[in-house]
Motif scaffolding. Structure first.
Motif, PDB file in Angstrom:
ATOM      1  N   ALA A 138      20.812  26.748  -3.871  1.00  0.00           N
ATOM      2  CA  ALA A 138      20.357  26.745  -5.263  1.00  0.00           C
ATOM      3  C   ALA A 138      21.465  27.355  -6.317  1.00  0.00           C
ATOM      4  N   GLU A 139      21.223  27.047  -7.473  1.00  0.00           N
ATOM      5  CA  GLU A 139      22.119  27.862  -8.337  1.00  0.00           C
ATOM      6  C   GLU A 139      22.009  29.093  -8.525  1.00  0.00           C
ATOM      7  N   GLY A 140      23.002  29.943  -8.427  1.00  0.00           N
ATOM      8  CA  GLY A 140      22.906  31.358  -8.533  1.00  0.00           C
ATOM      9  C   GLY A 140      22.523  31.910  -7.053  1.00  0.00           C
ATOM     10  N   ALA A 141      22.540  31.397  -6.048  1.00  0.00           N
ATOM     11  CA  ALA A 141      22.450  31.685  -4.724  1.00  0.00           C
ATOM     12  C   ALA A 141      23.466  32.834  -4.375  1.00  0.00           C
ATOM     13  N   ILE A 142      24.720  32.533  -4.798  1.00  0.00           N
ATOM     14  CA  ILE A 142      25.723  33.571  -4.543  1.00  0.00           C
ATOM     15  C   ILE A 142      26.028  34.526  -5.767  1.00  0.00           C
ATOM     16  N   THR A 143      25.836  35.692  -5.632  1.00  0.00           N
ATOM     17  CA  THR A 143      26.275  36.669  -6.592  1.00  0.00           C
ATOM     18  C   THR A 143      27.169  37.584  -6.139  1.00  0.00           C
ATOM     19  N   VAL A 144      28.403  37.551  -6.989  1.00  0.00           N
ATOM     20  CA  VAL A 144      29.613  38.517  -6.716  1.00  0.00           C
ATOM     21  C   VAL A 144      29.692  39.639  -7.715  1.00  0.00           C
ATOM     22  N   ASN A 146      32.443  42.189  -8.335  1.00  0.00           N
ATOM     23  CA  ASN A 146      33.853  42.512  -8.180  1.00  0.00           C
ATOM     24  C   ASN A 146      34.227  44.021  -8.531  1.00  0.00           C
ATOM     25  N   ASP A 147      33.255  44.756  -9.093  1.00  0.00           N
ATOM     26  CA  ASP A 147      33.508  46.246  -9.327  1.00  0.00           C
ATOM     27  C   ASP A 147      33.479  46.931  -8.126  1.00  0.00           C
ATOM     28  N   ASP A 148      32.307  46.801  -7.247  1.00  0.00           N
ATOM     29  CA  ASP A 148      32.085  47.481  -5.917  1.00  0.00           C
ATOM     30  C   ASP A 148      32.093  46.661  -4.702  1.00  0.00           C
ATOM     31  N   LYS A 149      32.884  45.390  -5.030  1.00  0.00           N
ATOM     32  CA  LYS A 149      33.597  44.558  -4.069  1.00  0.00           C
ATOM     33  C   LYS A 149      32.114  43.930  -3.050  1.00  0.00           C
ATOM     34  N   SER A 150      31.386  43.641  -3.659  1.00  0.00           N
ATOM     35  CA  SER A 150      29.650  43.537  -3.243  1.00  0.00           C
ATOM     36  C   SER A 150      29.539  41.803  -3.162  1.00  0.00           C
ATOM     37  N   VAL A 151      28.794  41.188  -2.250  1.00  0.00           N
ATOM     38  CA  VAL A 151      28.406  39.915  -2.539  1.00  0.00           C
ATOM     39  C   VAL A 151      27.207  39.568  -1.871  1.00  0.00           C
ATOM     40  N   LYS A 152      26.257  38.900  -2.479  1.00  0.00           N
ATOM     41  CA  LYS A 152      24.775  38.794  -2.144  1.00  0.00           C
ATOM     42  C   LYS A 152      24.658  37.219  -2.102  1.00  0.00           C
ATOM     43  N   ILE A 153      24.346  36.622  -0.982  1.00  0.00           N
ATOM     44  CA  ILE A 153      24.229  35.107  -0.639  1.00  0.00           C
ATOM     45  C   ILE A 153      22.588  35.003  -0.306  1.00  0.00           C
ATOM     46  N   GLU A 154      22.081  34.113  -0.893  1.00  0.00           N
ATOM     47  CA  GLU A 154      20.694  33.538  -0.344  1.00  0.00           C
ATOM     48  C   GLU A 154      20.855  31.993   0.149  1.00  0.00           C
ATOM     49  N   LEU A 155      20.410  32.024   1.302  1.00  0.00           N
ATOM     50  CA  LEU A 155      20.672  30.810   2.106  1.00  0.00           C
ATOM     51  C   LEU A 155      19.402  29.947   2.293  1.00  0.00           C
ATOM     52  N   ASP A 220      21.136  35.160  12.531  1.00  0.00           N
ATOM     53  CA  ASP A 220      22.170  36.134  13.029  1.00  0.00           C
ATOM     54  C   ASP A 220      23.420  35.661  13.193  1.00  0.00           C
ATOM     55  N   ASN A 221      23.744  34.505  13.800  1.00  0.00           N
ATOM     56  CA  ASN A 221      25.093  33.834  13.889  1.00  0.00           C
ATOM     57  C   ASN A 221      25.655  33.614  12.270  1.00  0.00           C
ATOM     58  N   THR A 222      24.846  32.921  11.631  1.00  0.00           N
ATOM     59  CA  THR A 222      25.228  32.651  10.147  1.00  0.00           C
ATOM     60  C   THR A 222      25.454  33.990   9.446  1.00  0.00           C
ATOM     61  N   GLN A 223      24.806  34.772   9.416  1.00  0.00           N
ATOM     62  CA  GLN A 223      25.089  36.178   8.823  1.00  0.00           C
ATOM     63  C   GLN A 223      26.209  36.847   9.505  1.00  0.00           C
ATOM     64  N   LYS A 224      26.656  36.730  10.580  1.00  0.00           N
ATOM     65  CA  LYS A 224      27.938  37.385  11.193  1.00  0.00           C
ATOM     66  C   LYS A 224      29.054  36.439  10.792  1.00  0.00           C
ATOM     67  N   MET A 225      29.044  35.082  10.646  1.00  0.00           N
ATOM     68  CA  MET A 225      29.980  34.363  10.200  1.00  0.00           C
ATOM     69  C   MET A 225      30.559  34.908   8.693  1.00  0.00           C
ATOM     70  N   LEU A 226      29.537  34.713   7.929  1.00  0.00           N
ATOM     71  CA  LEU A 226      29.789  34.889   6.401  1.00  0.00           C
ATOM     72  C   LEU A 226      30.351  36.329   6.215  1.00  0.00           C
ATOM     73  N   THR A 239      25.937  40.748   1.823  1.00  0.00           N
ATOM     74  CA  THR A 239      24.172  40.892   2.401  1.00  0.00           C
ATOM     75  C   THR A 239      23.894  39.262   2.229  1.00  0.00           C
ATOM     76  N   VAL A 240      23.216  38.962   3.166  1.00  0.00           N
ATOM     77  CA  VAL A 240      22.927  37.472   3.386  1.00  0.00           C
ATOM     78  C   VAL A 240      21.537  37.482   3.636  1.00  0.00           C
ATOM     79  N   THR A 241      20.518  36.461   2.942  1.00  0.00           N
ATOM     80  CA  THR A 241      19.328  36.573   3.346  1.00  0.00           C
ATOM     81  C   THR A 241      18.782  35.207   3.297  1.00  0.00           C
ATOM     82  N   PHE A 242      17.813  34.742   3.762  1.00  0.00           N
ATOM     83  CA  PHE A 242      17.546  33.306   4.160  1.00  0.00           C
ATOM     84  C   PHE A 242      16.251  32.989   3.057  1.00  0.00           C
TER      85      PHE A 242
END
Length: 245
Positions: A138-144, A146-155, A220-226, A239-242
């Motif tokens: 979905a749109e906005g599923a990836i939030t980056v 850059n200040d604290d070098k963090s990424v949130k992904i909703e799959l 678990d495997n998808t989270q480890k890969m990303l 951070t990876v959520t489903f």
């Protein structure tokens, strides 16, 4: 005392004996003995010739001669027809191999099985894949950040693929048919019975995969890969959520 003239005198000569014919030599026996020797000699020479030919063929000196009565297989298959192509954006995170025994029987009520009966015992082995489809993000599923070098992904939730039977490892253990079924089978075949067995095996394998924990393994495997991929790019928090299925 005077000897009587009638007194037999000693035999002066042996009685004549007729000449007996000299036995002829055993020509047939001699011929048979000679023939056997010739036969043995010929066999030995032939064996030596065959051994020499095989030896020369082994070192590729003589050309090989194929059996003129050997089996011949002719492939008259048609060229492969391309029906469709599609781009895949799925990540196969896990798969499982399952085996199921299908015992399918078809008979008629109030009719003995020896007359009407169709029973097939089939061992099916198949594989089920669990994948994540990245094309449905979905749109906005990836939030980056850059200040604290963090990424949130909703799959999206992992999806289970269709069970694929491995025909090299699947086989029919036993097949029973009634008398009337055998008579009918002599005039026509029934591929529907075999197709139903395959479909039942696929269905049983798919049901077993849903309760096998394959879904959680894919998460678990998808989270480890990303996490490994984004960490190598310099991000310290991934951070990876489903989504809910």
């Amino acid at each position: 005392m005077a000897q009587s003239s009638e007194t037999d005198e000693p035999t002066r000569e042996y009685p004549e004996v007729e000449d007996q014919p000299t036995p002829a030599p055993a020509e047939p026996a001699r011929r048979m003995g000679g023939f056997a020797r010739v036969l043995v000699f010929t066999g030995v020479v032939f064996a030596l010739i065959v051994a020499m030919c095989l030896g020369l063929r082994a070192v590729n000196v003589l050309p090989s001669f194929d059996n003129p009565f050997s089996d011949k297989t002719t492939d008259r298959s048609q060229p492969v027809l391309l029906q469709s192509m599609r781009d895949l954006s799925r990540y196969v995170a896990a798969d499982g191999t399952f085996q199921v025994i299908v015992d399918l029987q078809e008979n008629k009520e109030n009719i003995p099985d020896f007359l009407l009966n169709k029973r097939t015992l089939f061992v099916g082995s198949g594989t089920v894949e669990e994948y994540v489809d990245f094309s449905t993000l979905a749109e906005g599923a990836i939030t980056v950040n850059n200040d604290d070098k963090s990424v949130k992904i909703e799959l999206p939730a992992p999806q289970q693929g269709q069970a694929a039977l491995d025909m090299e490892r699947s086989y029919v253990v036993a097949e029973e048919r009634g008398l009337l079924n055998r008579i009918g089978g002599a005039f026509s075949s029934n591929p529907d019975q075999q197709q139903r067995v395959y479909q039942m095996a696929q269905q049983r394998i798919s049901e077993a995969a849903r309760s096998s924990g394959l879904d959680q393994r894919a998460r678990d495997n998808t989270q480890k890969m990303l996490q490994g991929l984004l960490t190598s790019l310099g991000y310290t928090s991934v951070t990876v959520t489903f989504a809910s299925p």
